[in-house]
Design an enzyme around this catalytic site. Structure first.
Site, mmCIF file in Angstrom:
data_model
loop_
_atom_site.group_PDB
_atom_site.id
_atom_site.type_symbol
_atom_site.label_atom_id
_atom_site.label_comp_id
_atom_site.label_asym_id
_atom_site.label_seq_id
_atom_site.Cartn_x
_atom_site.Cartn_y
_atom_site.Cartn_z
ATOM 1 N N CYS A 160 32.880 -5.791 26.554
ATOM 2 C CA CYS A 160 33.621 -7.000 26.235
ATOM 3 C C CYS A 160 33.364 -8.024 27.335
ATOM 4 O O CYS A 160 33.428 -7.686 28.519
ATOM 5 C CB CYS A 160 35.117 -6.679 26.140
ATOM 6 S SG CYS A 160 36.131 -8.111 25.736
ATOM 7 N N LEU A 161 33.098 -9.275 26.950
ATOM 8 C CA LEU A 161 32.814 -10.307 27.941
ATOM 9 C C LEU A 161 33.999 -10.529 28.879
ATOM 10 O O LEU A 161 33.826 -10.991 30.000
ATOM 11 C CB LEU A 161 32.431 -11.625 27.248
ATOM 12 C CG LEU A 161 31.142 -11.579 26.418
ATOM 13 C CD1 LEU A 161 30.929 -12.908 25.700
ATOM 14 C CD2 LEU A 161 29.939 -11.241 27.279
ATOM 15 N N GLN A 221 39.603 -15.614 24.339
ATOM 16 C CA GLN A 221 38.674 -15.424 25.468
ATOM 17 C C GLN A 221 38.253 -16.739 26.121
ATOM 18 O O GLN A 221 37.660 -16.734 27.194
ATOM 19 C CB GLN A 221 37.426 -14.657 25.022
ATOM 20 C CG GLN A 221 37.743 -13.216 24.616
ATOM 21 C CD GLN A 221 36.486 -12.470 24.229
ATOM 22 O OE1 GLN A 221 36.013 -12.582 23.120
ATOM 23 N NE2 GLN A 221 35.936 -11.713 25.168
ATOM 24 N N HIS A 280 36.189 -5.395 16.640
ATOM 25 C CA HIS A 280 36.436 -5.681 18.064
ATOM 26 C C HIS A 280 36.986 -7.103 18.236
ATOM 27 O O HIS A 280 37.973 -7.314 18.941
ATOM 28 C CB HIS A 280 35.127 -5.497 18.859
ATOM 29 C CG HIS A 280 35.232 -5.847 20.309
ATOM 30 N ND1 HIS A 280 35.087 -4.914 21.316
ATOM 31 C CD2 HIS A 280 35.459 -7.038 20.945
ATOM 32 C CE1 HIS A 280 35.240 -5.514 22.485
ATOM 33 N NE2 HIS A 280 35.455 -6.807 22.291
ATOM 34 N N GLU A 281 36.345 -8.069 17.560
ATOM 35 C CA GLU A 281 36.794 -9.464 17.690
ATOM 36 C C GLU A 281 38.151 -9.668 17.041
ATOM 37 O O GLU A 281 38.994 -10.411 17.547
ATOM 38 C CB GLU A 281 35.765 -10.428 17.090
ATOM 39 C CG GLU A 281 34.401 -10.418 17.770
ATOM 40 C CD GLU A 281 34.476 -10.498 19.288
ATOM 41 O OE1 GLU A 281 35.352 -11.213 19.819
ATOM 42 O OE2 GLU A 281 33.662 -9.827 19.943
ATOM 43 N N GLY A 284 29.837 -11.516 20.035
ATOM 44 C CA GLY A 284 31.071 -11.980 19.431
ATOM 45 C C GLY A 284 31.930 -12.632 20.495
ATOM 46 O O GLY A 284 31.806 -12.308 21.682
ATOM 47 N N HIS A 328 40.932 -8.833 19.266
ATOM 48 C CA HIS A 328 41.243 -9.872 20.256
ATOM 49 C C HIS A 328 42.335 -10.824 19.767
ATOM 50 O O HIS A 328 43.221 -11.197 20.535
ATOM 51 C CB HIS A 328 39.994 -10.703 20.579
ATOM 52 C CG HIS A 328 39.146 -10.138 21.679
ATOM 53 N ND1 HIS A 328 39.602 -9.951 22.963
ATOM 54 C CD2 HIS A 328 37.852 -9.732 21.690
ATOM 55 C CE1 HIS A 328 38.627 -9.449 23.715
ATOM 56 N NE2 HIS A 328 37.550 -9.305 22.960
HETATM 57 NI NI NI Z 1 35.720 -8.487 23.541
#
Ligand code: NI
Length: 191
Positions: A105-106, A50, A147-148, A45, A151
């Site tokens: 998380c990236l 991000q 989760h997304e 995701g 963000h």
């Molecule tokens: Ni994330």
């Protein structure tokens, strides 16, 4: 084009993101670039903040989760096929039992922690043609979407940990923010 991924500590990750109007320029290119960026980083995701944009948009592709043999065939099939873009999403309802899943998380590389969330989410969103849908997801699919979605509300999974866990992670997170972290994808650091 592949964007660098914004690291924790950058203010853009803390914004409540803005609604996207249908005349938003080159949104199809942007979405393609977000998928490319997500795949390059082996993510399931990716949310617009991000890559530095405070707009209500995220993409998911949960196929990498599908070959978990502990899952039912039905759930595997759902995960395998869930490649989707969510524009202007709004969570309508979360329900079901809370359960723990080890999230990463990236934007917070090399840190993984168990996060507790409800099992089911009902979400309203628009597709690339600004057609509106309301859908309900369970289990891992719900998890990725929750989760997304966080963000674009300016929330990171580390916010949901106990204060003890947060304290234990503080130093490592500072190192990430200052660029002292190794990743096999390109990142952008706030400091
Ligand atoms: Ni994330």
């Amino acid at each position: 084009m592949v964007y660098p991924i914004v690291a924790i500590g950058d203010a853009v990750l803390r914004k409540k993101c803005k609604v996207i109007e249908p005349n938003y320029p080159h949104i199809d290119t942007l979405i393609n670039d977000m998928f490319a960026t997500m795949y390059e980083a082996s993510g399931v995701g990716l949310a617009a903040p991000q890559i530095g944009l405070d707009i209500r948009l995220f993409v998911v592709d949960t196929a990498p989760f599908a070959d978990d043999e502990d899952l039912s065939e039905d759930e595997q099939k759902i995960l395998f096929n869930l490649k989707k873009v969510f524009i202007n999403p709004e969570v309508i309802e979360e329900s079901g039992e809370y359960w723990d899943f080890n999230e990463g998380c990236l934007s917070i590389p090399n840190i993984r922690e168990d996060v507790s969330r409800r099992a089911r989410v009902t979400i309203k969103y628009q597709d690339i043609n600004f057609q509106e849908y309301i859908e309900t997801y369970d289990g891992l699919a719900a998890r990725v979407i929750q989760h997304e979605y966080d963000h674009i509300e300016g929330i990171l999974f580390t916010d949901k940990l106990s204060s003890l866990k947060k304290r234990l992670l503080r130093k490592r997170i500072q190192l990430i923010s200052s660029g002292k972290v190794k990743t096999d994808y390109k990142m952008r650091f706030p400091q």
